[in-house]
Write an enzyme that holds these catalytic residues in place. Sequence first.
Site, PDB file in Angstrom:
ATOM      1  N   ARG A   1      40.462  34.114  23.210  1.00  0.00           N
ATOM      2  CA  ARG A   1      40.775  35.473  23.642  1.00  0.00           C
ATOM      3  C   ARG A   1      42.069  35.876  22.936  1.00  0.00           C
ATOM      4  O   ARG A   1      43.166  35.671  23.446  1.00  0.00           O
ATOM      5  CB  ARG A   1      40.928  35.512  25.163  1.00  0.00           C
ATOM      6  CG  ARG A   1      41.152  36.895  25.743  1.00  0.00           C
ATOM      7  CD  ARG A   1      41.141  36.816  27.265  1.00  0.00           C
ATOM      8  NE  ARG A   1      41.408  38.093  27.883  1.00  0.00           N
ATOM      9  CZ  ARG A   1      42.638  38.562  28.115  1.00  0.00           C
ATOM     10  NH1 ARG A   1      43.702  37.851  27.795  1.00  0.00           N
ATOM     11  NH2 ARG A   1      42.789  39.741  28.693  1.00  0.00           N
TER      12      ARG A   1
ATOM     13  N   SER B   1      32.075  40.246  32.105  1.00  0.00           N
ATOM     14  CA  SER B   1      32.965  40.380  33.258  1.00  0.00           C
ATOM     15  C   SER B   1      32.438  41.470  34.177  1.00  0.00           C
ATOM     16  O   SER B   1      32.142  42.573  33.709  1.00  0.00           O
ATOM     17  CB  SER B   1      34.380  40.781  32.804  1.00  0.00           C
ATOM     18  OG  SER B   1      34.937  39.763  32.017  1.00  0.00           O
TER      19      SER B   1
ATOM     20  N   LYS C   1      46.780  38.922  32.031  1.00  0.00           N
ATOM     21  CA  LYS C   1      45.987  40.076  31.585  1.00  0.00           C
ATOM     22  C   LYS C   1      46.750  41.332  31.944  1.00  0.00           C
ATOM     23  O   LYS C   1      46.998  41.595  33.114  1.00  0.00           O
ATOM     24  CB  LYS C   1      44.614  40.042  32.275  1.00  0.00           C
ATOM     25  CG  LYS C   1      43.663  41.153  31.839  1.00  0.00           C
ATOM     26  CD  LYS C   1      42.277  40.919  32.451  1.00  0.00           C
ATOM     27  CE  LYS C   1      41.397  42.152  32.469  1.00  0.00           C
ATOM     28  NZ  LYS C   1      40.862  42.531  31.159  1.00  0.00           N
TER      29      LYS C   1
HETATM   30  N1  TZP Z   1      40.375  38.440  33.376  1.00  0.00           N
HETATM   31  C1  TZP Z   1      40.634  38.570  34.676  1.00  0.00           C
HETATM   32  S1  TZP Z   1      42.026  37.725  35.119  1.00  0.00           S
HETATM   33  C2  TZP Z   1      42.279  37.166  33.533  1.00  0.00           C
HETATM   34  C3  TZP Z   1      41.282  37.654  32.720  1.00  0.00           C
HETATM   35  C4  TZP Z   1      41.140  37.411  31.287  1.00  0.00           C
HETATM   36  C5  TZP Z   1      43.430  36.316  33.138  1.00  0.00           C
HETATM   37  C6  TZP Z   1      43.337  34.918  33.669  1.00  0.00           C
HETATM   38  O1  TZP Z   1      44.469  34.181  33.301  1.00  0.00           O
HETATM   39  P1  TZP Z   1      45.231  33.211  34.303  1.00  0.00           P
HETATM   40  O2  TZP Z   1      46.476  32.812  33.581  1.00  0.00           O
HETATM   41  O3  TZP Z   1      44.333  32.028  34.518  1.00  0.00           O
HETATM   42  O4  TZP Z   1      45.506  33.976  35.559  1.00  0.00           O
END
Ligand code: TZP
Length: 217
Positions: free
Chosen positions: A40, A112, A141
């Site tokens: 990502r 998603s 995010k």
């Molecule tokens: N989509 C929803 S939350 C997220 C994404 C890509 C980020 C998740 O990262 P982390 O550090 O595990 O909370």
Amino acid sequence: MIKNILRLYFIMGSMNTQENDPLDVLEKALQGGVTCFQLREKGVASLQGQEKYSFAEKCMKLCQTYHVPFIVNDDVELALALNADGIHIGQEDEAAALVRKKIGPEKILGVSVHNVEEAFLAQKAGADYVGIGPVYTTSSKEDARIPAGTKVIEQVAIQYPNLPIVGIGGLTEGNLVPVIRAGGAGVALISAIASSQDPRNQAKQLRDKIEQVLEKE
Ligand code: TZP
Ligand code: MG
């Protein structure tokens, strides 16, 4: 099959590992037992063009060494150019049905979703699994929605028992159990592993925990 690869789904970009070498973090995570990897590469500090391609190729080769599927976030053209194992898209990206058409029937497609309706549409469009979150607060995010706990995971698991679900957002070894109990096949996470100073051991502990909970389900 898909459910097994969702158990410990590690997501990372070159900008998620602070001072540590992202390829080193990825290799250690693979050694620790992650079951899937998603590249990502997003945000201001992310790699672009040839640099992105070359980094992605290195990540994919590492994944192949450890026999772990390599998924690309958002970038369908990159996934196709590399012959990646799959692609993951959000609601704001290209339509899932169109992406399925571009990648063909064999590749993994993840979408998603945030409610039962989106989950229905995703599986209808050919998604192999859905990602649901954020479960908890996340700082990984920028445009993350409000944390929704495990309610939507539970609803989707009940309505669509054959649609594999992975929970995401703020997940750690200490708070992942409710995701599995709600019907998640596994957990997707960035910072729990990418920000760890011992990613191999962190991944191993997470994996052990998940296997333990799944055994009891
Ligand atoms: N989509 C929803 S939350 C997220 C994404 C890509 C980020 C998740 O990262 P982390 O550090 O595990 O909370
Ligand atoms: Mg996206």
